[in-house]
Design a protein around this motif. Structure first.
Motif, PDB file in Angstrom:
ATOM      1  N   ALA A 165       0.850  -1.198   0.000  1.00 45.96           N
ATOM      2  CA  ALA A 165       0.000   0.000   0.000  1.00 45.96           C
ATOM      3  C   ALA A 165       0.881   1.242   0.000  1.00 45.96           C
ATOM      4  O   ALA A 165       0.593   2.235  -0.688  1.00 45.96           O
ATOM      5  CB  ALA A 165      -0.932  -0.003   1.204  1.00 45.96           C
ATOM      6  N   ASN A 166       1.977   1.183   0.740  1.00 48.57           N
ATOM      7  CA  ASN A 166       2.918   2.306   0.744  1.00 48.57           C
ATOM      8  C   ASN A 166       3.653   2.424  -0.580  1.00 48.57           C
ATOM      9  O   ASN A 166       4.023   3.525  -1.005  1.00 48.57           O
ATOM     10  CB  ASN A 166       3.906   2.157   1.900  1.00 48.57           C
ATOM     11  N   ALA A 167       3.884   1.284  -1.263  1.00 53.06           N
ATOM     12  CA  ALA A 167       4.485   1.332  -2.592  1.00 53.06           C
ATOM     13  C   ALA A 167       3.563   2.079  -3.558  1.00 53.06           C
ATOM     14  O   ALA A 167       4.017   2.895  -4.370  1.00 53.06           O
ATOM     15  CB  ALA A 167       4.761  -0.078  -3.094  1.00 53.06           C
ATOM     16  N   ILE A 168       2.270   1.800  -3.461  1.00 54.03           N
ATOM     17  CA  ILE A 168       1.299   2.496  -4.308  1.00 54.03           C
ATOM     18  C   ILE A 168       1.292   3.990  -3.982  1.00 54.03           C
ATOM     19  O   ILE A 168       1.299   4.843  -4.873  1.00 54.03           O
ATOM     20  CB  ILE A 168      -0.108   1.889  -4.122  1.00 54.03           C
ATOM     21  N   MET A 169       1.276   4.311  -2.688  1.00 52.74           N
ATOM     22  CA  MET A 169       1.280   5.710  -2.276  1.00 52.74           C
ATOM     23  C   MET A 169       2.514   6.436  -2.809  1.00 52.74           C
ATOM     24  O   MET A 169       2.420   7.553  -3.340  1.00 52.74           O
ATOM     25  CB  MET A 169       1.232   5.810  -0.749  1.00 52.74           C
ATOM     26  N   MET A 170       3.679   5.801  -2.705  1.00 49.53           N
ATOM     27  CA  MET A 170       4.908   6.434  -3.179  1.00 49.53           C
ATOM     28  C   MET A 170       4.867   6.620  -4.694  1.00 49.53           C
ATOM     29  O   MET A 170       5.314   7.651  -5.216  1.00 49.53           O
ATOM     30  CB  MET A 170       6.120   5.596  -2.788  1.00 49.53           C
ATOM     31  N   GLY A 171       4.321   5.639  -5.404  1.00 45.93           N
ATOM     32  CA  GLY A 171       4.199   5.755  -6.853  1.00 45.93           C
ATOM     33  C   GLY A 171       3.335   6.937  -7.263  1.00 45.93           C
ATOM     34  O   GLY A 171       3.672   7.687  -8.187  1.00 45.93           O
ATOM     35  N   VAL A 172       2.220   7.117  -6.575  1.00 42.88           N
ATOM     36  CA  VAL A 172       1.332   8.241  -6.867  1.00 42.88           C
ATOM     37  C   VAL A 172       2.041   9.566  -6.600  1.00 42.88           C
ATOM     38  O   VAL A 172       1.931  10.528  -7.388  1.00 42.88           O
ATOM     39  CB  VAL A 172       0.039   8.153  -6.039  1.00 42.88           C
ATOM     40  N   ARG A 173       2.791   9.623  -5.517  1.00 44.85           N
ATOM     41  CA  ARG A 173       3.493  10.868  -5.184  1.00 44.85           C
ATOM     42  C   ARG A 173       4.570  11.185  -6.218  1.00 44.85           C
ATOM     43  O   ARG A 173       4.815  12.366  -6.524  1.00 44.85           O
ATOM     44  CB  ARG A 173       4.078  10.772  -3.782  1.00 44.85           C
ATOM     45  N   LEU A 174       5.231  10.160  -6.761  1.00 42.16           N
ATOM     46  CA  LEU A 174       6.225  10.397  -7.811  1.00 42.16           C
ATOM     47  C   LEU A 174       5.568  10.999  -9.049  1.00 42.16           C
ATOM     48  O   LEU A 174       6.110  11.909  -9.680  1.00 42.16           O
ATOM     49  CB  LEU A 174       6.929   9.088  -8.173  1.00 42.16           C
ATOM     50  N   ILE A 175       4.389  10.481  -9.406  1.00 41.79           N
ATOM     51  CA  ILE A 175       3.679  10.997 -10.578  1.00 41.79           C
ATOM     52  C   ILE A 175       3.152  12.401 -10.318  1.00 41.79           C
ATOM     53  O   ILE A 175       3.299  13.308 -11.150  1.00 41.79           O
ATOM     54  CB  ILE A 175       2.539  10.033 -10.972  1.00 41.79           C
ATOM     55  N   ARG A 176       2.548  12.616  -9.159  1.00 40.47           N
ATOM     56  CA  ARG A 176       1.980  13.938  -8.859  1.00 40.47           C
ATOM     57  C   ARG A 176       3.047  15.021  -8.793  1.00 40.47           C
ATOM     58  O   ARG A 176       2.795  16.181  -9.132  1.00 40.47           O
ATOM     59  CB  ARG A 176       1.219  13.883  -7.535  1.00 40.47           C
ATOM     60  N   SER A 177       4.238  14.652  -8.344  1.00 41.10           N
ATOM     61  CA  SER A 177       5.310  15.645  -8.218  1.00 41.10           C
ATOM     62  C   SER A 177       6.096  15.826  -9.509  1.00 41.10           C
ATOM     63  O   SER A 177       7.007  16.661  -9.578  1.00 41.10           O
ATOM     64  CB  SER A 177       6.274  15.222  -7.102  1.00 41.10           C
ATOM     65  N   GLY A 178       5.771  15.038 -10.537  1.00 37.71           N
ATOM     66  CA  GLY A 178       6.457  15.156 -11.815  1.00 37.71           C
ATOM     67  C   GLY A 178       7.781  14.429 -11.889  1.00 37.71           C
ATOM     68  O   GLY A 178       8.520  14.562 -12.875  1.00 37.71           O
ATOM     69  N   ARG A 179       8.097  13.626 -10.880  1.00 38.49           N
ATOM     70  CA  ARG A 179       9.374  12.901 -10.870  1.00 38.49           C
ATOM     71  C   ARG A 179       9.344  11.639 -11.725  1.00 38.49           C
ATOM     72  O   ARG A 179      10.388  11.067 -12.028  1.00 38.49           O
ATOM     73  CB  ARG A 179       9.767  12.556  -9.432  1.00 38.49           C
ATOM     74  N   ALA A 180       8.154  11.187 -12.074  1.00 38.40           N
ATOM     75  CA  ALA A 180       8.011  10.032 -12.960  1.00 38.40           C
ATOM     76  C   ALA A 180       6.715  10.179 -13.749  1.00 38.40           C
ATOM     77  O   ALA A 180       5.751  10.780 -13.276  1.00 38.40           O
ATOM     78  CB  ALA A 180       8.009   8.727 -12.160  1.00 38.40           C
ATOM     79  N   LYS A 181       6.715   9.638 -14.945  1.00 38.40           N
ATOM     80  CA  LYS A 181       5.505   9.632 -15.772  1.00 38.40           C
ATOM     81  C   LYS A 181       4.738   8.317 -15.623  1.00 38.40           C
ATOM     82  O   LYS A 181       3.537   8.253 -15.867  1.00 38.40           O
ATOM     83  CB  LYS A 181       5.871   9.838 -17.244  1.00 38.40           C
ATOM     84  N   ARG A 182       5.466   7.287 -15.239  1.00 39.41           N
ATOM     85  CA  ARG A 182       4.872   5.956 -15.124  1.00 39.41           C
ATOM     86  C   ARG A 182       5.558   5.236 -13.965  1.00 39.41           C
ATOM     87  O   ARG A 182       6.781   5.243 -13.858  1.00 39.41           O
ATOM     88  CB  ARG A 182       5.074   5.177 -16.417  1.00 39.41           C
ATOM     89  N   VAL A 183       4.769   4.603 -13.109  1.00 38.10           N
ATOM     90  CA  VAL A 183       5.344   3.855 -11.983  1.00 38.10           C
ATOM     91  C   VAL A 183       4.641   2.505 -11.868  1.00 38.10           C
ATOM     92  O   VAL A 183       3.406   2.445 -11.839  1.00 38.10           O
ATOM     93  CB  VAL A 183       5.207   4.610 -10.646  1.00 38.10           C
ATOM     94  N   ILE A 184       5.429   1.450 -11.841  1.00 35.63           N
ATOM     95  CA  ILE A 184       4.886   0.109 -11.627  1.00 35.63           C
ATOM     96  C   ILE A 184       5.017  -0.182 -10.135  1.00 35.63           C
ATOM     97  O   ILE A 184       6.119  -0.138  -9.583  1.00 35.63           O
ATOM     98  CB  ILE A 184       5.637  -0.934 -12.470  1.00 35.63           C
ATOM     99  N   VAL A 185       3.888  -0.425  -9.485  1.00 38.31           N
ATOM    100  CA  VAL A 185       3.868  -0.527  -8.024  1.00 38.31           C
ATOM    101  C   VAL A 185       3.212  -1.837  -7.591  1.00 38.31           C
ATOM    102  O   VAL A 185       2.344  -2.376  -8.278  1.00 38.31           O
ATOM    103  CB  VAL A 185       3.094   0.660  -7.402  1.00 38.31           C
ATOM    104  N   GLY A 186       3.635  -2.331  -6.445  1.00 35.90           N
ATOM    105  CA  GLY A 186       3.021  -3.549  -5.937  1.00 35.90           C
ATOM    106  C   GLY A 186       3.897  -4.250  -4.927  1.00 35.90           C
ATOM    107  O   GLY A 186       4.774  -3.626  -4.314  1.00 35.90           O
ATOM    108  N   GLY A 187       3.671  -5.537  -4.749  1.00 29.64           N
ATOM    109  CA  GLY A 187       4.447  -6.263  -3.759  1.00 29.64           C
ATOM    110  C   GLY A 187       4.238  -7.759  -3.847  1.00 29.64           C
ATOM    111  O   GLY A 187       3.376  -8.247  -4.578  1.00 29.64           O
ATOM    112  N   VAL A 188       5.031  -8.473  -3.063  1.00 33.29           N
ATOM    113  CA  VAL A 188       5.023  -9.930  -3.107  1.00 33.29           C
ATOM    114  C   VAL A 188       5.457 -10.490  -1.759  1.00 33.29           C
ATOM    115  O   VAL A 188       6.264  -9.895  -1.061  1.00 33.29           O
ATOM    116  CB  VAL A 188       5.980 -10.447  -4.211  1.00 33.29           C
ATOM    117  N   ASP A 189       4.888 -11.597  -1.385  1.00 31.51           N
ATOM    118  CA  ASP A 189       5.377 -12.385  -0.256  1.00 31.51           C
ATOM    119  C   ASP A 189       4.999 -13.833  -0.481  1.00 31.51           C
ATOM    120  O   ASP A 189       3.942 -14.134  -1.051  1.00 31.51           O
ATOM    121  CB  ASP A 189       4.796 -11.903   1.077  1.00 31.51           C
TER     122      ASP A 189
END
Length: 398
Positions: A165-189
């Motif tokens: 969930a924090n990975a998703i949040m960080m991805g959104v913040r990267l896009i909103r701040s203009g630091r990335a145009k595309r972010v692949i987010v998620g996790g595994v266990d």
């Protein structure tokens, strides 16, 4: 400020090997919790697990990795979900390798799924296994980086059960701040002796299928899985299929106990309030809550308390962990996809195993498949050990 739109999703869990399989099981009310057949543990005969039914050998064949070495089950599950997500989003190699594309993954177990090999190697009782560089929680991320030639910003998050969930949040913040145009987010266990023995020591593993929000709940079931979402800035989507928008996010720390939430739900309430505020909507606009809902005595009571503090009337809610078990670092992304499936398909999935809803609150979880539901916004909660509470709001783009 760009909106972060979900253009691709990939998932493997105890209820399906892909997105379509997971959706089918949710609609049919099919649980994946049962006896494990691939995981080796003293507790396999006495405890149920949410195990992915496919073996490591089958995963390697499916992914074309038969001749590759150093791939733990964690790495294989991650690759399976990741490859589906990028295909679903229609990404090409140059898209993935662009410096404007970031990867934020998450895991708690990582390569520690190979508990016995790790022990042998760490105590110099082996000549060195092929997994020496695969024991960390970030090993699966490095495998994805190398295989898919990812050159943009990458990171691996470990905040226990709120990790992806924090990975998703960080991805959104990267896009909103203009630091990335595309972010692949998620996790595994993946299932591991390390986590099974640890949770068992806490006395919170149920000997039967978990029953979140039931008065007689007696613990959680551990599960495994992986889930990834492709987030793209609105300006580069250009007519592509869009599932939903990640409209809001909130993160707060309960700061109460290493493995329990405070009775006042301090962190949970704050993370939910922030997520809704960032979305720019009112609580009344939330049409469904995908609750953290572990099935433990503490979590379910506290989460319901928090929801009742924030909503004049608690909207329909459930815990999809009754299908998959608790997938730990993957849970936030798994449940994000289930939340988006509810929005896209206008349906809500039944909670499983609830016979007597928690009596302290006059709100019952969803008990049957509900179709033709107009769901504009969904709130998804992920609460981790150490009090790390994260809430996400997903919105319809129609």
């Amino acid at each position: 400020m760009s909106r972060a739109l979900v253009t691709g999703m990939g998932i493997i869990s105890a209820i399906g090997e892909d997105l379509a399989g997971n959706h089918h099981s949710l609609r049919e009310g099919h649980t994946g919790i049962g006896r494990a057949s691939h995981f080796q543990s003293h507790y396999v005969g006495t405890l149920p697990f949410g195990e992915c039914r496919i073996s490591n050998e089958q995963l390697k064949t499916m992914l074309g990795l038969e001749n590759s070495s150093g791939y733990t089950r964690t790495c294989l599950l991650a690759d399976k979900a990741f490859s589906e997500a990028i295909k679903d989003a229609g990404l090409f190699e140059n898209d993935i390798s662009s410096f404007d594309t970031a990867l934020i993954s998450a895991s708690t177990v990582g390569g520690m799924c190979l508990t016995d090999q790790l022990y042998e190697d760490a105590n110099l009782k082996s000549a060195g296994s092929p997994y020496l560089d695969a024991y960390s929680c970030s090993a699966h991320t490095f495998k994805l980086i190398n295989r898919y030639k990812i050159r943009g910003f990458t990171d691996t998050i470990n905040t226990a059960c709120s990790s992806s969930a924090n990975a998703i949040m960080m991805g959104v913040r990267l896009i909103r701040s203009g630091r990335a145009k595309r972010v692949i987010v998620g996790g595994v266990d993946s299932l591991a002796k390390y986590t099974v023995n640890g949770f068992n020591a806490l006395k919170i593993l149920s000997e039967s299928a978990c029953k979140p929000f039931d008065d007689n709940r007696n613990g959680l079931n551990l599960g495994e899985g992986a889930a990834y979402l492709v987030l793209e800035a609105e300006e580069i989507v250009k007519g592509k299929k869009v599932y939903a928008e990640v409209a809001g996010f909130g993160n707060a720390n309960d700061a109460h106990h290493p493995s329990a939430m405070s009775d006042e739900a301090v962190g949970a309430i704050r993370s939910m309030r922030e997520a809704v505020a960032v979305s720019g909507i009112d609580f009344e606009e939330i049409g469904y809550v995908n609750a953290h809902g572990t099935g433990t005595r503490n979590n379910d009571e506290v989460e319901l308390f928090g929801l009742n503090q924030l909503f004049a009337k608690v909207p329909p809610y459930n815990s999809t962990k009754s299908y998959t078990g608790h997938t730990l670092g993957a849970a936030g992304a798994v449940e994000a996809i289930y939340s988006i499936l509810s929005i896209v398909n206008a349906e809500l999935y039944p909670s499983l195993n609830v016979e007597m809803p928690i009596s302290n609150f006059d709100v019952k979880p969803i008990d049957k498949l509900l179709q033709n539901q107009e769901i504009r916004y969904v709130l998804s909660n992920s609460f981790g050990f150490g009090g790390n509470c994260t809430s996400l709001v997903f919105g319809s783009v129609n």
